[in-house]
Design a protein around this motif. Structure first.
Motif, PDB file in Angstrom:
ATOM      1  N   SER A  30      84.343 -25.783 -27.345  1.00  0.00           N
ATOM      2  CA  SER A  30      84.319 -26.392 -28.669  1.00  0.00           C
ATOM      3  C   SER A  30      83.717 -27.868 -28.771  1.00  0.00           C
ATOM      4  O   SER A  30      83.709 -28.438 -27.665  1.00  0.00           O
ATOM      5  CB  SER A  30      85.349 -26.010 -29.625  1.00  0.00           C
ATOM      6  N   SER A  89      82.619 -16.404 -35.057  1.00  0.00           N
ATOM      7  CA  SER A  89      83.772 -16.839 -34.688  1.00  0.00           C
ATOM      8  C   SER A  89      84.291 -18.257 -35.627  1.00  0.00           C
ATOM      9  O   SER A  89      83.481 -18.899 -36.202  1.00  0.00           O
ATOM     10  CB  SER A  89      84.019 -17.374 -33.125  1.00  0.00           C
ATOM     11  N   ALA A 134      90.994 -18.766 -36.345  1.00  0.00           N
ATOM     12  CA  ALA A 134      91.621 -18.285 -35.077  1.00  0.00           C
ATOM     13  C   ALA A 134      93.200 -18.961 -34.922  1.00  0.00           C
ATOM     14  O   ALA A 134      94.284 -18.356 -34.785  1.00  0.00           O
ATOM     15  CB  ALA A 134      90.760 -18.468 -33.925  1.00  0.00           C
ATOM     16  N   ARG A 135      93.056 -20.212 -35.183  1.00  0.00           N
ATOM     17  CA  ARG A 135      94.239 -21.071 -34.965  1.00  0.00           C
ATOM     18  C   ARG A 135      95.215 -20.734 -35.948  1.00  0.00           C
ATOM     19  O   ARG A 135      96.464 -20.637 -35.842  1.00  0.00           O
ATOM     20  CB  ARG A 135      93.927 -22.744 -35.291  1.00  0.00           C
ATOM     21  N   ALA A 160      88.545 -21.053 -26.118  1.00  0.00           N
ATOM     22  CA  ALA A 160      87.746 -21.218 -27.308  1.00  0.00           C
ATOM     23  C   ALA A 160      87.517 -22.808 -27.511  1.00  0.00           C
ATOM     24  O   ALA A 160      86.487 -23.209 -27.728  1.00  0.00           O
ATOM     25  CB  ALA A 160      88.192 -20.469 -28.405  1.00  0.00           C
ATOM     26  N   TYR A 161      88.704 -23.444 -27.407  1.00  0.00           N
ATOM     27  CA  TYR A 161      88.750 -24.986 -27.564  1.00  0.00           C
ATOM     28  C   TYR A 161      87.967 -25.560 -26.524  1.00  0.00           C
ATOM     29  O   TYR A 161      87.405 -26.559 -26.723  1.00  0.00           O
ATOM     30  CB  TYR A 161      90.103 -25.344 -27.693  1.00  0.00           C
ATOM     31  N   LEU A 163      87.107 -21.259 -35.365  1.00  0.00           N
ATOM     32  CA  LEU A 163      88.384 -21.485 -34.756  1.00  0.00           C
ATOM     33  C   LEU A 163      89.383 -22.135 -35.602  1.00  0.00           C
ATOM     34  O   LEU A 163      90.519 -21.841 -35.150  1.00  0.00           O
ATOM     35  CB  LEU A 163      87.731 -22.827 -33.899  1.00  0.00           C
ATOM     36  N   SER A 216      88.090 -13.529 -33.443  1.00  0.00           N
ATOM     37  CA  SER A 216      88.071 -14.806 -34.239  1.00  0.00           C
ATOM     38  C   SER A 216      87.691 -16.028 -33.568  1.00  0.00           C
ATOM     39  O   SER A 216      86.897 -16.780 -34.320  1.00  0.00           O
ATOM     40  CB  SER A 216      89.450 -14.988 -34.896  1.00  0.00           C
ATOM     41  N   ALA A 217      87.948 -16.194 -32.392  1.00  0.00           N
ATOM     42  CA  ALA A 217      87.500 -17.369 -31.543  1.00  0.00           C
ATOM     43  C   ALA A 217      86.179 -17.456 -30.820  1.00  0.00           C
ATOM     44  O   ALA A 217      85.645 -18.362 -30.631  1.00  0.00           O
ATOM     45  CB  ALA A 217      88.789 -17.768 -30.500  1.00  0.00           C
ATOM     46  N   ILE A 236      92.579 -12.554 -31.936  1.00  0.00           N
ATOM     47  CA  ILE A 236      92.293 -13.784 -31.662  1.00  0.00           C
ATOM     48  C   ILE A 236      91.013 -13.931 -31.110  1.00  0.00           C
ATOM     49  O   ILE A 236      90.205 -15.123 -31.228  1.00  0.00           O
ATOM     50  CB  ILE A 236      93.425 -14.570 -30.841  1.00  0.00           C
ATOM     51  N   LEU A 294      92.784 -18.907 -26.968  1.00  0.00           N
ATOM     52  CA  LEU A 294      92.582 -20.058 -27.516  1.00  0.00           C
ATOM     53  C   LEU A 294      92.120 -21.479 -26.911  1.00  0.00           C
ATOM     54  O   LEU A 294      91.312 -22.085 -27.104  1.00  0.00           O
ATOM     55  CB  LEU A 294      94.079 -20.450 -28.529  1.00  0.00           C
TER      56      LEU A 294
END
Length: 654
Positions: free
Chosen positions: A56, A26, A31-32, A52-53, A28, A20-21, A17, A49
């Protein structure tokens, strides 16, 4: 990982994760999707997560994932969770949400964690609550450099630059070593406080302490220098090894906003050749504004084409700038075309179009557009009314102007300010209602400003009221003793009535005070190149041809009975032929002459002047348009004059 079973290992899926994020490659969304397939994600995976958000373009998702964490995870959020969600709340300016996180951190016995406290300082500062930010900062038990940076930045961005600089001094006494982020906040405070001396010291401090000068710090140094020292700012800019679009925009914007449109456009052209950055929305808005100032229609059109070619979506900022550019460059039809081509029109788009109609003398059309604006349920603001009152002034619409002015506050909730009073004084004064203008000034709920007395003085010039002009000039000079415009206007009034001894006296006062009349400057764009002329200018490479054309024009004017209006000279000149020669060298006449020799017979001659066009040049332009069968569009400081067939669109009311 699916084939080997590693995907269901908490440590392994947490790393996946993260990759990926948060990696440079990356995604997102991916990743989600991975996260949703994990049967029992651990707290590390949730935090990844959420983090990352939070960084974002849609930080709201960070808060939604946090809520899911509270409902589905057996673990309570830890000291790594809260800084991320507080950051998301900060990005969203979600004050109540951030305060709730603060309370949760206290209940979870995490209120002494320096990372959470630093995040809270930044959050409260971003939301504008400097008292709470400082309260959290003071209670932070072991402040690190991030703690100090967060509070300094909060003060600098929150309109308290003095407090930011004082905190920096305390930080030094506490022997906390500043870093590049510290210096960005300190330079921002210097810029907002307009403290050049301390700003210079900060720049030398950065050099002495070998603080890493990255792109962000370079931009801060550039922004600080652009407020006062263009040469030093250019030096900082040139020395930057890599320039992002923020650096280019800082330089272009500073030139454009400080009356240096040619320099702004020169930097814009340099940017186009650069491989480091591409123009963005801010760049294009600044370039359009600079083009509008110069009347550089060709470049303005090129920017319009560039926007379409690169598929840049027209938001309200760009739309407003395009309308303003076309209107100020003289193409009102194109400005209206842009206006009607966009669906979303905010108050600034409507106001810019009303301003365009006003400066072209279309007062009735401006009022009609205002009615359509109200029908569209768009609420007018102070700028809208300034533009509407200007439209009424240029067309002598006294009743309409008064109706709008007295409806502003009770009907539209807009309190009249100094600009609106100045416009009303101008409307009344231009129409000859000088005593009504004086009564309006006497009833003002705010102290009359220089612009209000200047409007009255300008009206006195039109109607030759010397006594009232002297009173207005006296008030104006009380507010601004070095206002050269007041002396010039009063000189015009004395000259108009033949009182040359008083003109001479005013000129002596100006010399004693070291005041100089702003030199007249006119520009004309030919084949994409802007040519500028000053009064009596002979620096142009075609000066010989220009003056030859002026001699030809003078001969033609005399043949139709033209007599120079010598009252527009601002100094006492004894010899009549010298007076006439001085009038013949005004910058707009030089620009028009250059247009006649360098442009085709069907081309519209567009001239932009920095000052109000004088009465003699106005008369000459009208005659030239008839004698040479040429259309001339002259924009002075206040409005457009469209000369055609010996007449002007202003109908001699300007």
């Amino acid at each position: 990982m699916l084939r080997t079973g590693l995907f269901f290992d908490p440590f392994s899926d947490g790393k996946l994760i993260t990759a990926s994020a948060l990696s440079p490659f990356s995604s997102l969304d991916y990743a989600r999707q991975l996260f949703d397939q994990i049967p029992q994600p651990n707290l590390f995976t949730w935090n990844t997560l959420i983090r990352a958000y939070a960084s974002s373009p849609d930080p709201t998702q960070s808060l939604l994932v946090f809520l899911q964490l509270l409902h589905h995870c057996e673990h309570f959020p830890d000291k790594f969770t809260f800084p991320f969600v507080i950051k998301a709340a900060s990005e969203l300016k979600a004050f109540q949400v951030g305060r709730a996180f603060h309370g949760m951190a206290i209940k979870g016995s995490l209120s002494s964690d320096v990372y959470i406290l630093n995040s809270l300082v930044h959050f409260y500062g971003s939301c504008g609550d400097l008292d709470l930010a400082y309260a959290v900062f003071v209670k932070t038990p072991q402040k690190d450099v991030v703690s100090w940076n967060s509070m300094i930045a909060a003060f600098a961005q929150g309109g308290c630059p003095e407090e930011a600089l004082e905190l920096f001094r305390v930080m030094e006494k506490e022997n906390v070593k500043p870093n590049d982020v510290t210096m960005v906040g300190v330079l921002s405070a210097c810029t907002k406080k307009l403290d050049l001396e301390f700003g210079r010291w900060v720049c030398s401090y950065i050099e002495r302490n070998e603080i890493n000068v990255n792109l962000t710090l370079s931009n801060a140094m550039l922004d600080m220098h652009m407020k006062w020292e263009y040469d030093e700012a250019q030096h900082v800019f040139d020395a930057m090894p890599r320039k992002d679009i923020a650096a280019w925009n800082a330089l272009i914007s500073a030139f454009e906003q400080n009356g240096k449109p040619k320099e702004a456009l020169a930097v814009f052209r340099e940017l186009q050749l650069s491989k480091d950055a591409k123009p963005d929305e801010v760049t294009l808005v600044c370039a359009l504004s600079a083009s509008a100032q110069l009347g550089a229609m060709d470049l303005g059109r090129w920017i319009d084409v560039y926007i379409k070619k690169h598929g840049i979506k027209l938001n309200c900022h760009l739309t407003t700038s395009l309308i303003d550019m076309y209107a100020k460059c003289g193409d009102l039809e194109k400005a209206l075309e842009v206006f009607y081509s966009v669906e979303r029109k905010d108050v600034f788009v409507w106001s810019a179009t009303i301003a365009g109609l006003a400066m072209h003398g279309h007062g009735r059309a401006a009022l009609d557009l205002f009615s359509k604006m109200l029908e569209a349920k768009v609420k007018p603001n102070a700028v809208t009314f300034t533009n509407l009152l200007c439209a009424c002034s240029h067309r002598g619409l006294v009743n309409e102007g008064q109706r709008l002015f007295y409806q502003m506050e009770p009907v539209y909730g807009v309190v009249p300010g100094e600009k609106h009073y100045a416009c009303m004084v101008d409307i009344l004064g231009r129409s000859g209602l000088l005593q009504e203008a004086v009564k309006l000034i006497e009833k003002m709920p705010i102290l009359p400003t220089a612009s209000v007395w200047g409007a009255l003085l300008g009206a006195c010039r039109l109607h030759g009221n010397i006594e009232l002009a002297e009173q207005a000039c006296s008030h104006l000079l009380e507010l601004d003793p070095r206002n050269h415009g007041a002396y010039v206007l009063l000189s015009n009034i004395y000259a108009k009535t033949g009182k040359w001894d008083r003109v001479s006296g005013l000129r002596k006062i100006m010399r004693d005070f070291g005041l100089k009349k702003e030199p007249g400057c006119s520009s004309i764009e030919v084949n994409g190149i802007v040519h500028e002329f000053l009064v009596g200018d002979n620096s142009h490479k075609l000066s010989k041809e220009i003056y030859s054309k002026l001699d030809e024009i003078a001969a033609k004017l005399k043949s139709v009975g033209y007599v120079p209006n010598k009252s527009h000279l601002l100094q006492l000149v004894e010899e009549e032929d010298v007076k006439e020669q001085a009038l013949n060298l005004h910058s707009e006449k030089l620009a028009i002459a250059y247009g006649l020799i360098s442009m085709g017979p069907s081309q519209l001659i567009r001239v932009v002047k920095n000052l109000r066009v004088c009465g003699d040049c106005h008369s000459v332009a009208k005659l030239i348009s008839g004698l040479y069968d040429r259309e001339i569009l002259l924009r002075d400081r206040y409005r457009f004059h469209h000369f055609r067939g010996g007449n002007c669109s202003c109908m001699d009311y300007w």
